[in-house]
Design an enzyme around this catalytic site. Sequence first.
Site, PDB file in Angstrom:
ATOM      1  N   LYS A  47     -14.577  -5.574  17.296  1.00  0.00           N
ATOM      2  CA  LYS A  47     -15.812  -6.305  17.438  1.00  0.00           C
ATOM      3  C   LYS A  47     -16.414  -6.162  18.835  1.00  0.00           C
ATOM      4  CE  LYS A  47     -13.865  -9.870  14.454  1.00  0.00           C
ATOM      5  NZ  LYS A  47     -13.283 -11.220  14.477  1.00  0.00           N
ATOM      6  N   ASP A 103     -16.386  -0.867  23.905  1.00  0.00           N
ATOM      7  CA  ASP A 103     -16.723  -1.803  24.980  1.00  0.00           C
ATOM      8  C   ASP A 103     -15.961  -1.493  26.258  1.00  0.00           C
ATOM      9  OD1 ASP A 103     -14.290  -2.474  23.787  1.00  0.00           O
ATOM     10  OD2 ASP A 103     -14.622  -4.630  23.794  1.00  0.00           O
ATOM     11  N   ASP A 106      -8.807   0.564  28.211  1.00  0.00           N
ATOM     12  CA  ASP A 106      -7.742  -0.042  29.007  1.00  0.00           C
ATOM     13  C   ASP A 106      -6.547   0.917  28.995  1.00  0.00           C
ATOM     14  OD1 ASP A 106      -6.048  -1.856  30.243  1.00  0.00           O
ATOM     15  OD2 ASP A 106      -5.891  -3.191  28.549  1.00  0.00           O
ATOM     16  N   LYS A 134     -11.201   0.623  32.684  1.00  0.00           N
ATOM     17  CA  LYS A 134     -10.151   0.161  33.615  1.00  0.00           C
ATOM     18  C   LYS A 134      -9.198   1.340  33.810  1.00  0.00           C
ATOM     19  CE  LYS A 134      -9.507  -4.358  31.605  1.00  0.00           C
ATOM     20  NZ  LYS A 134      -8.495  -5.287  31.101  1.00  0.00           N
ATOM     21  N   PHE A 155      -9.207  -9.139  33.489  1.00  0.00           N
ATOM     22  CA  PHE A 155      -9.521  -9.427  32.098  1.00  0.00           C
ATOM     23  C   PHE A 155     -10.946  -9.972  32.059  1.00  0.00           C
ATOM     24  CE2 PHE A 155      -9.832 -12.009  28.307  1.00  0.00           C
ATOM     25  CZ  PHE A 155      -9.446 -11.071  27.370  1.00  0.00           C
ATOM     26  N   VAL A 156     -11.809  -9.294  31.322  1.00  0.00           N
ATOM     27  CA  VAL A 156     -13.226  -9.660  31.342  1.00  0.00           C
ATOM     28  C   VAL A 156     -13.715 -10.140  29.971  1.00  0.00           C
ATOM     29  CG1 VAL A 156     -13.801  -8.160  33.288  1.00  0.00           C
ATOM     30  CG2 VAL A 156     -13.925  -7.236  30.978  1.00  0.00           C
ATOM     31  N   ASP A 162     -14.326 -10.604  24.285  1.00  0.00           N
ATOM     32  CA  ASP A 162     -13.902 -11.962  23.933  1.00  0.00           C
ATOM     33  C   ASP A 162     -12.626 -12.416  24.635  1.00  0.00           C
ATOM     34  OD1 ASP A 162     -12.172 -10.135  22.522  1.00  0.00           O
ATOM     35  OD2 ASP A 162     -11.475 -11.853  21.372  1.00  0.00           O
ATOM     36  N   ARG A 168     -18.211 -13.928  23.353  1.00  0.00           N
ATOM     37  CA  ARG A 168     -18.873 -12.636  23.092  1.00  0.00           C
ATOM     38  C   ARG A 168     -20.372 -12.726  23.341  1.00  0.00           C
ATOM     39  NH1 ARG A 168     -15.050  -9.313  20.586  1.00  0.00           N
ATOM     40  NH2 ARG A 168     -13.609 -10.334  19.165  1.00  0.00           N
TER      41      ARG A 168
HETATM   42  P1  5GP Z   1      -6.831  -0.067  24.810  1.00  0.00           P
HETATM   43  O1  5GP Z   1      -6.413   0.433  23.450  1.00  0.00           O
HETATM   44  O2  5GP Z   1      -7.584   0.941  25.639  1.00  0.00           O
HETATM   45  O3  5GP Z   1      -5.661  -0.642  25.572  1.00  0.00           O
HETATM   46  O4  5GP Z   1      -7.723  -1.332  24.600  1.00  0.00           O
HETATM   47  C1  5GP Z   1      -8.985  -1.291  24.129  1.00  0.00           C
HETATM   48  C2  5GP Z   1      -9.396  -2.621  23.556  1.00  0.00           C
HETATM   49  O5  5GP Z   1      -8.701  -3.731  24.172  1.00  0.00           O
HETATM   50  C3  5GP Z   1     -10.847  -2.848  23.862  1.00  0.00           C
HETATM   51  O6  5GP Z   1     -11.676  -2.276  22.875  1.00  0.00           O
HETATM   52  C4  5GP Z   1     -10.933  -4.368  23.919  1.00  0.00           C
HETATM   53  O7  5GP Z   1     -11.121  -4.894  22.634  1.00  0.00           O
HETATM   54  C5  5GP Z   1      -9.570  -4.801  24.433  1.00  0.00           C
HETATM   55  N1  5GP Z   1      -9.616  -5.057  25.884  1.00  0.00           N
HETATM   56  C6  5GP Z   1      -9.117  -4.295  26.875  1.00  0.00           C
HETATM   57  N2  5GP Z   1      -9.351  -4.844  28.079  1.00  0.00           N
HETATM   58  C7  5GP Z   1     -10.040  -5.989  27.841  1.00  0.00           C
HETATM   59  C8  5GP Z   1     -10.604  -7.007  28.695  1.00  0.00           C
HETATM   60  O8  5GP Z   1     -10.534  -7.000  29.928  1.00  0.00           O
HETATM   61  N3  5GP Z   1     -11.255  -8.022  28.059  1.00  0.00           N
HETATM   62  C9  5GP Z   1     -11.359  -8.098  26.711  1.00  0.00           C
HETATM   63  N4  5GP Z   1     -12.019  -9.148  26.225  1.00  0.00           N
HETATM   64  N5  5GP Z   1     -10.859  -7.164  25.876  1.00  0.00           N
HETATM   65  C10 5GP Z   1     -10.206  -6.118  26.449  1.00  0.00           C
END
Ligand code: 5GP
Length: 180
Positions: A47, A103, A106, A134, A155-156, A162, A168
Amino acid sequence: MPKKLKKMNHWTPLFTQEEIQTRVKELGRELSRDFANKDVLALGVLKGACIFFSDLIRSIETPLTVDFFITSSYEKTKSSGNLKVHYEKQETAKDKNVLIIDDIVDTGLTLKLLREQILKENPRSVKICTLLDKKEKRKVEVEVDYVGFEIPDLFVVGYGLDYENKFRNLPFIAEFISKQ
Ligand code: 5GP
């Protein structure tokens, strides 16, 4: 800014509504140039990308088709490392120029997996656009082609992002500090 949030002192603003809108328009111009006269499938990762996706595709002048994935990997403020795909796109990626719109990147696990999945359908190309990156948190390598803003390990929330499915709808992006 909502007073209740301010009182709880849970967050620090990072990017204003104006800064986000300016950057989204810049990305839109770049994508319009790069995807001109191409058959584009824009894939939103929900989302979290819901608001970025809606704003970005309206800044892209090339005609395109849209579809979505719904995924989750985060528990509260940390990546669980387990990606769940709750909804899979319906459109085929075959012979399309696919633009994945997320969005935030990470660990990179979500986009690595989605990219691999799409490549199996023999698209013409696959590019990734994320609003936030990040970089220092990356666990797996994934090529990100368009980035709105690079951010440190925070963490944003806001602008689609969210905390337990809340915040959101904030029009800006803020660092969120959970008191729990
Ligand atoms: P990854 O698979 O790259 O670790 O994570 C991607 C997903 O983790 C993003 O699409 C998002 O939904 C969530 N995510 C990663 N960092 C953050 C953050 O700082 N804040 C929020 N709200 N969601 C995050």
